[in-house]
Motif scaffolding. Structure first.
Motif, PDB file in Angstrom:
ATOM      1  N   VAL A  12       0.835  -1.200   0.000  1.00  8.03           N
ATOM      2  CA  VAL A  12       0.000   0.000   0.000  1.00  8.03           C
ATOM      3  C   VAL A  12       0.871   1.252   0.000  1.00  8.03           C
ATOM      4  O   VAL A  12       0.714   2.148  -0.833  1.00  8.03           O
ATOM      5  N   LYS A  13       1.820   1.315   0.939  1.00  4.68           N
ATOM      6  CA  LYS A  13       2.688   2.497   1.014  1.00  4.68           C
ATOM      7  C   LYS A  13       3.615   2.582  -0.198  1.00  4.68           C
ATOM      8  O   LYS A  13       3.825   3.671  -0.747  1.00  4.68           O
ATOM      9  N   GLY A  15       2.999   1.426  -3.104  1.00  7.78           N
ATOM     10  CA  GLY A  15       2.171   1.724  -4.262  1.00  7.78           C
ATOM     11  C   GLY A  15       1.779   3.171  -4.388  1.00  7.78           C
ATOM     12  O   GLY A  15       1.288   3.590  -5.439  1.00  7.78           O
ATOM     13  N   ARG A  16       2.010   3.960  -3.341  1.00  9.15           N
ATOM     14  CA  ARG A  16       1.775   5.404  -3.452  1.00  9.15           C
ATOM     15  C   ARG A  16       2.845   6.075  -4.293  1.00  9.15           C
ATOM     16  O   ARG A  16       2.666   7.195  -4.759  1.00  9.15           O
ATOM     17  N   PHE A  17       3.987   5.402  -4.452  1.00 10.37           N
ATOM     18  CA  PHE A  17       5.104   5.977  -5.190  1.00 10.37           C
ATOM     19  C   PHE A  17       5.491   5.149  -6.410  1.00 10.37           C
ATOM     20  O   PHE A  17       5.788   5.703  -7.470  1.00 10.37           O
ATOM     21  N   SER A  19       5.123   2.342  -9.480  1.00  5.37           N
ATOM     22  CA  SER A  19       4.115   1.775 -10.370  1.00  5.37           C
ATOM     23  C   SER A  19       3.904   0.299 -10.069  1.00  5.37           C
ATOM     24  O   SER A  19       4.847  -0.421  -9.711  1.00  5.37           O
ATOM     25  N   ARG A  50       5.002   6.103 -10.074  1.00  5.04           N
ATOM     26  CA  ARG A  50       3.677   6.410 -10.599  1.00  5.04           C
ATOM     27  C   ARG A  50       3.781   7.697 -11.414  1.00  5.04           C
ATOM     28  O   ARG A  50       4.503   8.631 -11.034  1.00  5.04           O
ATOM     29  N   VAL A  53       3.500  10.968  -9.621  1.00  5.11           N
ATOM     30  CA  VAL A  53       4.605  11.215  -8.688  1.00  5.11           C
ATOM     31  C   VAL A  53       5.821  11.744  -9.447  1.00  5.11           C
ATOM     32  O   VAL A  53       6.452  12.724  -9.042  1.00  5.11           O
ATOM     33  N   ASN A 123       7.744  14.330   0.868  1.00  2.00           N
ATOM     34  CA  ASN A 123       7.184  12.982   0.763  1.00  2.00           C
ATOM     35  C   ASN A 123       8.105  12.061  -0.021  1.00  2.00           C
ATOM     36  O   ASN A 123       8.288  10.894   0.337  1.00  2.00           O
ATOM     37  N   PHE A 127      10.115   8.712   1.295  1.00  2.00           N
ATOM     38  CA  PHE A 127      10.010   7.411   0.627  1.00  2.00           C
ATOM     39  C   PHE A 127      11.377   6.856   0.246  1.00  2.00           C
ATOM     40  O   PHE A 127      11.687   5.685   0.510  1.00  2.00           O
TER      41      PHE A 127
END
Length: 246
Positions: A12-13, A15-17, A19, A50, A53, A123, A127
């Motif tokens: 989840v975390k 996948g915020r950054f 792909s 992503r 991003v 952010n 990461f």
């Protein structure tokens, strides 16, 4: 640690950054085969972040108010020192000429840059450097833990800027990581990552937008950045040195 499983990662975390196609067992297997294989070579993932991003971080890098000229020469085989730029191109001991973001913390002072860009950079650095998110992904691939100790450099280049062949043989450093975040970069604009392995074979990696490159740090290998031939400033890059946990 099994290199082809994502067990132990936080999808989840991450996948915020990152792909989704790079958060698979196959992607980790690529990293494992690359690191433990021979002969040594670069490994490149295209469209690693992503898209939103990559776009946001690239825009934030362009907006940074703390770009500082950095021109260096070798002090000895492993150490460099900053020197006057005049005559640098003719020095046999020259190392690098480009821009660093420094002091980076100054960019986060109120009013120094767009608040949205400040938030994006905070952010992203969390990461890639401060948290264990990126290190956990890399460690799952190579099959061993990486230290929280690391180095990070934000850099960009003007025409003629380059980094000469060097090795970065810092204790326990095993991987050099590069995020390429210049939306305007096009093939033919130079500034390719160069790498020479233990067999003397050379590789060149174009710093295409939203590419993620890994190179091994090894006493038998050298790496460099070819002269930039674009217009104005470009090749916005976030570079990270990763170390094997003792």
């Amino acid at each position: 640690m099994t290199p082809t499983t994502t067990s132990g990662l936080d999808p989840v975390k991450l996948g915020r950054f990152v792909s989704a196609e790079h958060l698979t067992g196959d992607a980790l297997a690529r990293v494992h085969g690359w690191f433990h294989g021979a002969p040594r070579r670069p490994l490149v993932f295209r469209d690693f972040l992503r898209p939103e991003v990559a776009e946001a971080v690239g825009a934030a890098l362009r907006d940074l108010p703390v770009w500082s000229r950095c021109v260096t020469a070798f002090r000895n085989a492993q150490e460099t020192v900053e020197v006057d730029e005049a005559g640098w191109a003719d020095r046999p001991d020259r190392v690098a000429r480009h821009f660093f973001a420094r002091p980076l913390l100054d960019a986060f002072e109120p009013g120094r840059m767009d608040e949205r860009h400040q938030a994006v950079l905070k952010n992203f650095i969390s990461f890639a450097v401060i948290s264990d998110l990126l290190r956990s992904w890399l460690g799952a691939g190579v099959g061993f833990p990486l230290e929280k100790r690391t180095s990070v450099e934000l850099a960009c280049y003007e025409p003629g800027d380059e980094i000469r062949p060097h090795q970065d043989l810092i204790e326990n450093r095993v991987i050099a990581v590069n995020f390429y975040l210049d939306r305007d970069y096009r093939p033919g604009a130079g500034a390719r990552l160069g790498f020479r392995n233990e067999e003397g074979r050379e590789f060149a990696v174009d710093p295409l937008f939203n590419s993620f490159s890994l190179i091994p740090i090894d006493a038998s290998c050298h790496h460099w950045v070819e002269p930039f031939a674009g217009e104005g400033r470009g090749r916005y890059t976030v570079s990270i040195g990763e170390h094997r946990a003792a």
